[in-house]
Scaffold this active site. Structure first.
Site, PDB file in Angstrom:
ATOM      1  N   CYS B 154       0.831  -1.205   0.000  1.00  0.00           N
ATOM      2  CA  CYS B 154       0.000   0.000   0.000  1.00  0.00           C
ATOM      3  C   CYS B 154       0.863   1.251   0.000  1.00  0.00           C
ATOM      4  O   CYS B 154       0.496   2.265  -0.570  1.00  0.00           O
ATOM      5  CB  CYS B 154      -0.990  -0.002   1.155  1.00  0.00           C
ATOM      6  SG  CYS B 154      -0.323  -0.384   2.760  1.00  0.00           S
ATOM      7  N   VAL B 158       0.324   4.307  -2.510  1.00  0.00           N
ATOM      8  CA  VAL B 158      -0.104   5.647  -2.074  1.00  0.00           C
ATOM      9  C   VAL B 158       0.821   6.721  -2.655  1.00  0.00           C
ATOM     10  O   VAL B 158       0.369   7.766  -3.098  1.00  0.00           O
ATOM     11  CB  VAL B 158      -0.169   5.749  -0.529  1.00  0.00           C
ATOM     12  CG1 VAL B 158      -0.406   7.192  -0.094  1.00  0.00           C
ATOM     13  CG2 VAL B 158      -1.271   4.856   0.015  1.00  0.00           C
TER      14      VAL B 158
END
Lengths: 488, 515
Positions: B154, B158
């Protein structure tokens, strides 16, 4: 094999592992590897480079800051709910794997083995997760009314999208009158789980220590101590607690295995903080010393030699009555541990061990092996700092291979070269070495056994090492048709 | 104190009186401090079992408690390890990879190779390009893979790292070292979907990036691909390959991770088995592809159907009907009769089902797990006359799955008594079990806490299972796999019957030696 040859072999092992790396990586890794001897003037324990960025592209065994904060320090506090704030994975992977034992009714007044997460979706990343977090805190209080506080453990995206979790925590704390702590322990921070320990300690300093109300009506005694840096893995802290109580001390707090929030808050009422895992909790011990004048002392409860030494050191801080009782306790247990040694030493003497763990264990457990006549020929830390290696120097007994942040490739090469009789490391390494037919013990969580702290636990340790080394299963690795001298 | 003749570990050590006293004192101390209140514990504990609590619990919107799913990169790693000499490479922090490796290792009791490029704060600010340049080169030098399968965490997603550009950049700077090495990549953000989404994304990306485009394909007559999906049962992979092998030697599994997590003692090597790279690189030439897990291969299906213009079938060979459909599909695609051996196996399975049915008939089950696993398991329960009272799928896909599940449940004579719970977690299940109890639970290791709380016996089938050994070595696919399911479930029912009837002169009617 004498020490000179062993030392030469160890140095050769380092040269060999460095050969495979591209130049830049080899140059980096060379600084993390070395050999030291107890008498060495400036050996690897003094010089090893540590707490630095891991070389990219390798199988490091290191964890992250979130693992250090949620997995190690905050997670075991049993009456608080610890939210893994972010996507679903981190909470799921860190769930119930560390064997932090506790007494309590899970899901009602204790929550350690559960997994609470805000389970981020794409929408939360785009629009921010603060509202969801606020709602989550409210839902927790409705469904788990006996929680004595909430900690918010940030996963990577939280810091990156810039959510203000401290503000959310502050509002909830005001509304609920319960401790609500926002911990910015995003996994990308720092180079290992170590920064997570530090961040976690800082939040205890900022959010728990100022809670004077939580310790206001607490009545102290002259003999109050706090156990700091014992996570009660397999019940370690209980096996520690019994000894401290037997010598006449009162344990008012356990940080953080089987701990309640209140125990954290009352620690500044202790007369002495007893620090076991130096790496993960030296920060808060220093803070309590500065802020509240509470002295702290390192101790080592692995193996009878170190346990006895530590008990005497602890007793020396108190009066003669404690010292007298300590001697009685030592005498009482020494008879038992001598019998344990008499039983197991003949089966284990002279066997060589290689260690690779985190925290305090790469040095603290050496004494326990030595009590059984075993020798540690290689040791290293996943996330140590320079002061850990300096402390290691006191514990090595002969030429020892020192490896910082050793990766799967290097450790396998080192083991093949040094051919120890036992490897003691983590679950990711376990099956690699067992396939080679090498006895192995998982020393992060005592391989589903334990406890290993204190005298009674040493008996468990000795029995487990015997079980590992002397099991018949290792004899089956080579098939009969591949064995030499078949039918000779 | 320990008795040296009988040294015990914590399990019995802490039962000794001196430790019981220590623990009691601590509890008392906690009470005196106001940390716990035993009367309140009792009261709240009882409340959590009520319909009132259930309603509040089911109304939760923000907090997830005890999820039954993991995140994308975990699935991507399983997909990568299905190919020969392939190193899964996670572009992100090593902390994630330590978790992925531990999770698989605890389930399979086997090592799990996977590297990361150890992104940290500097990568968060400047992007992870520098990490990737060094990382791919180091990985190649140390682990000498024939293929690197890159997925992301993640964090990388991001900050928006561009994998395609990064890999190209890394190749350019590697002084030729990476020129001949296939490096495939997929974006696998952890905040989208679950581990099955990651499996799908990585599988699709590997197949797309390893294979030529459709105008370069050379169709090989009779060649068929099978994609197993996120399959934690190594025996199922073996079973499927054996069945396929009875029809043709031109059927190849794409993503065969069986050997990787099933190596023998006597030495360790990083890579084992897997789909050979020449098969992987020519998968487009097959006439058709069969996916064994519809919802673990949604994106992969699109590539194969739309870009490769290949026949695409889904079969879920769990239980009788699922295996029948798979076998008939193989017969259809290969133009061959169903082999005698399979006919015999089917007969043996049905015979066994007819022997055992009284013990499953009318029993209520709560089943939780991944979407395709549930479609297979529930189908089998219905075939046996069991009642799937609660079917809970935390990572249920939005489209299609519920309808598929309803269609299966509709075949049950108790269809009206069955409830489907998409998107719910195991704390929801706790409320369901207290308010609408069942006889048995079927699911992964985390059901053991529900077993303790509710007293509902747990039959361990699913992923992950950390606390029991070697179940993953068996098959739950094919006729032989269905026989395993039958054996596990029936004998759990019989174990429970013994448990409930074992008290001498009290409950021991039906404590029989013959069944």
């Amino acid at each position: 094999m004498g020490p000179e040859t062993l030392e030469a072999l160890q140095k050769e092992a380092i040269e060999e592992v460095l050969e495979v790396y591209p130049a830049k990586a080899a140059k980096n890794r060379a600084k993390h590897l070395g050999v030291d001897t107890p008498e060495g003037v400036k050996g690897a324990c003094d010089k090893t480079r540590s707490n630095k960025q891991t070389v990219p592209g390798v199988m490091s065994q290191r964890g992250c800051a979130y693992a250090g904060s949620k997995g190690v320090v905050w997670g075991p506090i049993k009456d608080m709910i610890h939210i893994s704030h972010g996507p679903v994975g981190c909470g799921q992977y860190s769930r119930a794997g560390r064997r932090n034992y506790y007494i309590g009714t899970t899901g009602v007044d204790t929550f350690v083995t559960m997994n609470f997460t805000t389970d981020f979706s794409e929408k939360d990343i785009v629009f921010g997760g603060d509202k969801k977090l606020k709602k989550a805190l409210e839902e927790i209080d409705e469904l788990f009314p006996l929680n004595n506080g909430i900690s918010i453990q940030s996963e990577c995206p939280i810091g990156l999208i810039g959510d203000d979790i401290s503000a959310v925590a502050k509002i909830h704390k005001k509304e609920s009158s319960k401790p609500t702590v926002a911990v910015s322990c995003e996994g990308f921070r720092g180079v290992s789980q170590s920064l997570g320990h530090h961040i976690a300690n800082d939040m205890i300093r900022d959010e728990v220590m100022p809670d004077a109300a939580a310790r206001a009506d607490f009545e102290s005694t002259e003999y109050d101590v706090a156990i700091i840096g014992d996570y009660n893995i397999g019940g370690d802290a209980w096996a520690t607690r019994i000894l401290l109580e037997e010598i006449g001390l009162r344990v008012i707090a356990q940080w953080s295995g089987d701990a309640s929030y209140r125990e954290l808050a009352i620690a500044p009422k202790a007369k002495l903080n007893l620090l076991h895992c130096y790496r993960s909790m030296n920060y808060i011990s220093r803070h309590m010393e500065q802020e509240f004048g509470i002295p702290w002392m390192e101790y080592n409860f692995f193996g009878p030699s170190k346990t006895t030494e530590s008990l005497r050191k602890i007793a020396a801080f108190f009066d003669e009555s404690i010292q007298k009782k300590a001697e009685e306790v030592i005498a009482k247990y020494t008879a038992m541990t001598d019998a344990v040694i008499a039983k197991y030493k003949p089966k284990l003497e002279g066997k060589q061990v290689m260690l690779y763990v985190g925290g305090l264990r790469p040095r603290h457990v050496i004494g326990a092996y030595e009590d059984l006549g075993m020798e540690v020929v290689g040791t290293g830390y996943e996330f140590a700092h320079g002061d850990d290696y300096k402390r290691t120097k006191d514990d090595i007994a002969r030429s020892t291979l020192i490896y910082d942040d050793v990766n799967e490739y290097e450790l396998e090469k080192f083991v093949k070269k040094l051919k120890p009789d036992l490897v003691a490391a983590g679950v990711k390494e376990k099956y690699v070495f067992q396939k080679m037919g090498l006895p192995f013990r998982q020393m992060h969580s005592w391989d589903y056994s334990g406890p290993y702290h204190g005298y009674d636990a040493f008996a468990v340790f000795a029995k487990d090492m015997d079980l590992a080394m002397n099991s018949p299963v290792w004899n089956h690795t080579t098939a009969p048709w591949d064995k030499e001298e078949v039918g000779a | 104190m320990q008795d040296v003749e009988n040294i015990v570990n914590g399990q019995k050590l802490f039962q000794k009186p001196e430790y019981q006293e220590v623990l009691a004192n601590k509890k008392q101390f906690e009470g005196a401090m106001g940390a716990v209140n035993p009367a309140k514990v009792e009261e709240i504990s009882e409340w959590t079992k009520t319909w009132d609590y259930r309603e509040k619990n089911l109304a939760r919107e923000a907090i997830t408690v005890n999820p039954a799913k993991a995140c994308q990169p975990l699935g991507a790693i399983m997909a990568g390890l299905g190919f020969e000499n392939t190193m899964p490479y996670v572009h992100g922090s090593h902390g994630c990879v330590a978790y992925f490796r531990s999770y698989f290792t605890r389930h399979f009791k086997e090592p799990t190779p996977c590297v990361s490029d150890s992104m940290s704060e500097s990568a968060a600010v400047f992007g992870g390009l520098a990490n990737m340049k060094d990382g791919l080169r180091n990985c190649n030098a140390m682990y000498k893979p024939d293929h690197i399968a890159v997925s992301t965490t993640c964090m990388a997603e991001v900050i928006g790292d561009d994998l395609n550009a990064f890999i190209t950049g890394a190749r350019e700077e590697a002084e030729g070292e990476l020129d001949d090495l296939p490096i495939t990549y997929a974006h696998t953000p952890s905040f989208v979907g679950s581990h099955i989404t990651g499996y799908d994304n990585m599988m699709k990306s590997m197949l797309e990036q390893l294979n030529p485009t459709k105008d370069q394909k050379v169709v090989e007559e009779g060649r068929i691909n099978i994609i197993p999906g996120f399959e934690p049962y190594l025996g199922s992979l073996a079973e499927v390959k054996e069945i396929a092998g009875m029809f043709s030697d031109k059927i190849h599994m794409l993503g065969d991770h069986e050997a990787q997590w099933n190596t023998g003692a006597g030495g360790y090597s990083l890579y084992a088995g897997g789909t050979p790279m020449d098969i992987a690189k020519t998968a487009i030439n097959a006439e058709a592809t069969i996916s064994l897990q519809k919802y673990s291969t949604v994106q992969t299906a699109k590539t194969i159907k739309n870009k490769w213009k290949q026949g695409y079938e889904t079969c879920n060979p769990i239980g009788l009907a699922g295996t029948d459909a798979f076998v008939m599909k193989l017969a259809e695609l290969t133009g061959k009769e169903v082999p005698e051996e399979l006919k015999a196996q089917r007969g043996q399975l049905v015979d066994a089902m007819q022997d055992s049915y009284p013990y499953m008939h009318g029993k209520k089950f709560a089943i939780y797990g991944d979407p395709d696993f549930l479609l297979g398991l529930v189908s089998f329960i219905v075939e046996m006359g069991g009642i799937p009272t609660h079917v809970l799928c935390h990572n249920a896909p939005r489209k299609g799955w519920e309808d598929d599940m309803k269609a299966i449940i509709a075949k049950s004579q108790w269809a009206e008594d069955c409830q489907i719970w998409p998107g719910k977690d195991l704390w929801h299940l706790r409320s369901l079990l207290f308010t609408e109890p069942v006889d048995f639970m079927i699911g992964n290791v985390y059901g053991k806490e529900l077993y303790r709380d509710t007293g509902t016996p747990l039959i361990r089938i699913g992923f992950p299972i950390f606390d029991r050994h070697h179940l993953h070595r068996y098959s739950m696919s094919g006729y032989k796999g269905a026989l395993n399911l039958l054996t596990w479930i029936t004998n759990s029912v019989l174990d429970q019957l013994d448990e409930e009837t074992k008290d001498i002169a009290k409950t021991d009617y039906f404590f029989d030696c013959v069944r």
